[in-house]
Scaffold this active site. Structure first.
Site, PDB file in Angstrom:
ATOM      1  NE  ARG A 149      43.837  36.073  38.510  1.00  0.00           N
ATOM      2  CZ  ARG A 149      44.116  37.287  38.973  1.00  0.00           C
ATOM      3  NH1 ARG A 149      43.311  37.866  39.860  1.00  0.00           N
ATOM      4  NH2 ARG A 149      45.197  37.931  38.567  1.00  0.00           N
ATOM      5  CE  LYS A 174      48.358  33.779  39.593  1.00  0.00           C
ATOM      6  NZ  LYS A 174      48.487  33.534  38.141  1.00  0.00           N
ATOM      7  CG  HIS A 243      41.255  32.253  32.324  1.00  0.00           C
ATOM      8  ND1 HIS A 243      40.978  32.648  33.622  1.00  0.00           N
ATOM      9  CD2 HIS A 243      42.495  32.728  32.047  1.00  0.00           C
ATOM     10  CE1 HIS A 243      42.007  33.324  34.104  1.00  0.00           C
ATOM     11  NE2 HIS A 243      42.938  33.398  33.168  1.00  0.00           N
ATOM     12  NE  ARG A 246      41.930  36.981  34.492  1.00  0.00           N
ATOM     13  CZ  ARG A 246      42.152  37.968  35.360  1.00  0.00           C
ATOM     14  NH1 ARG A 246      41.131  38.627  35.879  1.00  0.00           N
ATOM     15  NH2 ARG A 246      43.387  38.306  35.687  1.00  0.00           N
ATOM     16  CG  HIS A 269      47.408  41.072  35.159  1.00  0.00           C
ATOM     17  ND1 HIS A 269      47.256  41.284  33.803  1.00  0.00           N
ATOM     18  CD2 HIS A 269      46.827  39.874  35.412  1.00  0.00           C
ATOM     19  CE1 HIS A 269      46.619  40.270  33.260  1.00  0.00           C
ATOM     20  NE2 HIS A 269      46.349  39.390  34.218  1.00  0.00           N
ATOM     21  CE1 TYR A 278      43.914  39.127  27.578  1.00  0.00           C
ATOM     22  CE2 TYR A 278      45.197  40.057  29.368  1.00  0.00           C
ATOM     23  CZ  TYR A 278      44.374  39.074  28.878  1.00  0.00           C
ATOM     24  OH  TYR A 278      44.010  38.019  29.695  1.00  0.00           O
TER      25      TYR A 278
END
Length: 302
Positions: A149, A174, A243, A246, A269, A278
């Site tokens: 990120r 995150k 992004h 990424r 995640h 994805y």
């Protein structure tokens, strides 16, 4: 609505600004959203806030949706209504919160935009002509190599890298989670080149991996601007943001490996449903190949 209802609304905005200390932007949004609801009530001959029922809120939100409001806007309106009715409950002006269990209609999830392998090769093999471009190339290679990120790349310190082991540590991702990521050989070479130049030409002020010419850590906006400038200088017409690198990392890795769990771990995640978007990108890629290659899929000539 009745004049008392308008006074109650004014009291709510006052306590929102003074007691809750909500931002001017938040108060403005709440005012606009609740004034929409007030006009709806007037049109339905609902004179007092306590008279508003669960079915009324549902009908109101449905009407706003039919007028084209996005799911995000409707969620914001519901949040404003819930906050207002929580205030009414606390002050004894209502016995229920009619918006409590109402959800905004779900909006179709947009697929993230990615670059194909040839586009990325053109971006990363454009060559460097200055110290800043050597640094920038190291940043962009690392974005694509490790799927970082923007905030994670900006926060990297020199001590977070283990180049002999071709790995790095994201200490605070995150949700406050850390993870260890591999670094590809191209990114390792670009980072080593940057560190050699940095050691000689830039003062050792900050422990950050990527610093300005003054030796201070590069912020997220500065990194975004450097990527924009890189694309302009290298003649890349498409608008590319960090992004996208990424997203491209995730899409290309999933396309090759078909290992959703591994991609989830690498991206950091917490929920695999976030990573599953994805798989849709991968299906799009397969569908394009099918359309081009399968004899029964080809379009008839005009």
């Amino acid at each position: 609505m009745h004049a008392d209802a308008e006074l109650i609304l004014a009291d709510f905005f006052k306590q929102l600004a003074v007691q809750v200390r909500a931002s001017e932007h938040t108060v403005k949004n709440y005012r606009r959203d609740l004034e929409h609801l007030s006009r709806y009530c007037t049109g339905k001959n609902i004179n007092h806030w306590a008279d508003l029922k669960h079915t009324d809120i549902r009908a109101y939100i449905a009407g706003r949706h039919r007028r084209g409001l996005s799911s995000k806007s409707l969620q914001r309106e519901l949040s404003a209504i819930r906050s207002f009715y929580n205030y009414l409950l606390k002050t004894g002006r209502s016995l229920t919160n009619p918006a409590q269990h109402i959800q905004a209609p779900k909006q179709a999830r947009k697929l993230p935009k990615t670059l194909d392998v040839d586009q990325l090769s053109g971006l990363l093999e454009a060559g460097t002509s200055s110290l800043l471009e050597i640094r920038d190339l190291a940043m962009f290679e690392l974005f694509y190599s490790s799927g970082l990120r923007l905030s994670e790349l900006s926060a990297l310190n020199l001590t977070d890298l283990d180049l002999p082991d071709s790995s790095l540590v994201v200490r605070i991702g995150k949700g406050g989670k850390s993870r260890v990521l591999p670094i590809g050989s191209k990114a390792v070479a670009a980072i080593e080149n940057w560190l050699r130049q940095r050691a000689v030409k830039i003062p050792a002020i900050d422990s950050a991996l990527f610093v300005s010419m003054r030796g201070t850590r590069l912020g997220q906006r500065s990194i975004e601007l450097r990527l924009e400038q890189w694309c302009i200088k290298k003649g890349i017409a498409e608008h590319i943001h960090p992004h996208m690198l990424r997203h491209s990392f995730a899409s290309h890795l999933l396309e090759s490996s078909q290992d959703l769990r591994a991609v989830q771990e690498l991206l950091g995640h917490s929920n695999i449903s976030t990573t599953q978007i994805y798989t849709h990108l991968d299906f799009q890629h397969l569908a394009e190949i099918y359309d081009k290659a399968h004899p029964r899929a080809k379009k008839k000539p005009l």
